[in-house]
Design a protein around this motif. Structure first.
Motif, mmCIF file in Angstrom:
data_model
loop_
_atom_site.group_PDB
_atom_site.id
_atom_site.type_symbol
_atom_site.label_atom_id
_atom_site.label_comp_id
_atom_site.label_asym_id
_atom_site.label_seq_id
_atom_site.Cartn_x
_atom_site.Cartn_y
_atom_site.Cartn_z
ATOM 1 N N ARG A 144 59.454 42.540 51.600
ATOM 2 C CA ARG A 144 58.817 41.408 52.288
ATOM 3 C C ARG A 144 57.403 41.187 51.763
ATOM 4 O O ARG A 144 57.007 40.066 51.439
ATOM 5 N N TRP A 145 56.619 42.256 51.646
ATOM 6 C CA TRP A 145 55.248 42.129 51.146
ATOM 7 C C TRP A 145 55.228 41.721 49.675
ATOM 8 O O TRP A 145 54.353 40.955 49.249
ATOM 9 N N HIS A 152 64.870 36.221 56.822
ATOM 10 C CA HIS A 152 63.716 37.060 56.546
ATOM 11 C C HIS A 152 64.181 38.456 56.149
ATOM 12 O O HIS A 152 65.200 38.947 56.607
ATOM 13 N N ASN A 171 64.243 42.439 56.016
ATOM 14 C CA ASN A 171 63.972 43.549 56.924
ATOM 15 C C ASN A 171 63.197 44.645 56.205
ATOM 16 O O ASN A 171 62.459 45.392 56.826
ATOM 17 N N ASN A 172 63.366 44.757 54.896
ATOM 18 C CA ASN A 172 62.678 45.757 54.103
ATOM 19 C C ASN A 172 61.203 45.362 53.991
ATOM 20 O O ASN A 172 60.862 44.337 53.405
ATOM 21 N N ARG A 173 60.337 46.179 54.543
ATOM 22 C CA ARG A 173 58.906 45.852 54.614
ATOM 23 C C ARG A 173 58.274 45.727 53.226
ATOM 24 O O ARG A 173 57.475 44.820 52.986
ATOM 25 N N LEU A 174 58.604 46.626 52.312
ATOM 26 C CA LEU A 174 58.039 46.588 50.959
ATOM 27 C C LEU A 174 58.469 45.318 50.232
ATOM 28 O O LEU A 174 57.643 44.630 49.613
ATOM 29 N N SER A 184 60.341 35.661 53.501
ATOM 30 C CA SER A 184 59.420 36.721 53.901
ATOM 31 C C SER A 184 58.474 36.352 55.030
ATOM 32 O O SER A 184 58.094 37.219 55.811
ATOM 33 N N SER A 185 58.054 35.083 55.113
ATOM 34 C CA SER A 185 57.051 34.725 56.120
ATOM 35 C C SER A 185 57.238 33.286 56.581
ATOM 36 O O SER A 185 56.932 32.342 55.841
#
Length: 129
Positions: free
Chosen positions: A9-10, A2, A4-7, A48-49
């Motif tokens: 990931r989205w 997964h 770690n970078n939130r942007l 990502s999910s």
């Protein structure tokens, strides 16, 4: 694995959702490929999910189209045929008609050949009668 970078990931989740939507539309529209979009969605969700990935792979109607690729047993012949057809209907005409640099034309033709070779080497899923 997964992100770690939130942007990022989205972004992968959004690409996965759009790809899933296009894959679903492809079930009903003959020239729109279903399996390649679902494979892209599975790849995006895997990074990502876990929840979306599990939902897609275990879905009653969508899951069987991609599980064969993920577990190595193959992809349906129709998916291979559609993907190869779309590659050759899009990449070479783009190379010949839209891309001016000769190196880019050659790159697109080489890409079409490579994708075709890869798809032909994948095992073909034997569908149940």
């Amino acid at each position: 694995m997964h992100m770690n970078n939130r942007l990022l990931r989205w972004l992968l989740i959004i690409i996965g959702l759009v790809s899933t939507g296009l894959g679903i539309i492809g079930i009903f529209v003959p020239l729109l490929p279903t399996t390649p979009f679902l494979l892209l969605a599975a790849a995006c969700f895997a990074r990502s999910s876990e929840r979306f990935h599990s939902w897609l792979v275990n879905h009653n109607h969508l899951g069987p189209m991609i599980r064969g690729y993920l577990d190595g047993s193959g992809i349906p012949l129709r998916a291979k045929y559609t993907a190869i057809t779309l590659v050759w209907l899009t990449l070479p005409p783009s190379a010949l008609l839209l891309v001016p640099p000769v190196w880019a034309k050659l790159l697109l033709i080489l890409l079409a050949i490579s994708i075709t070779w890869y798809l032909l080497r994948l095992p073909t899923l034997q569908e149940e009668p």
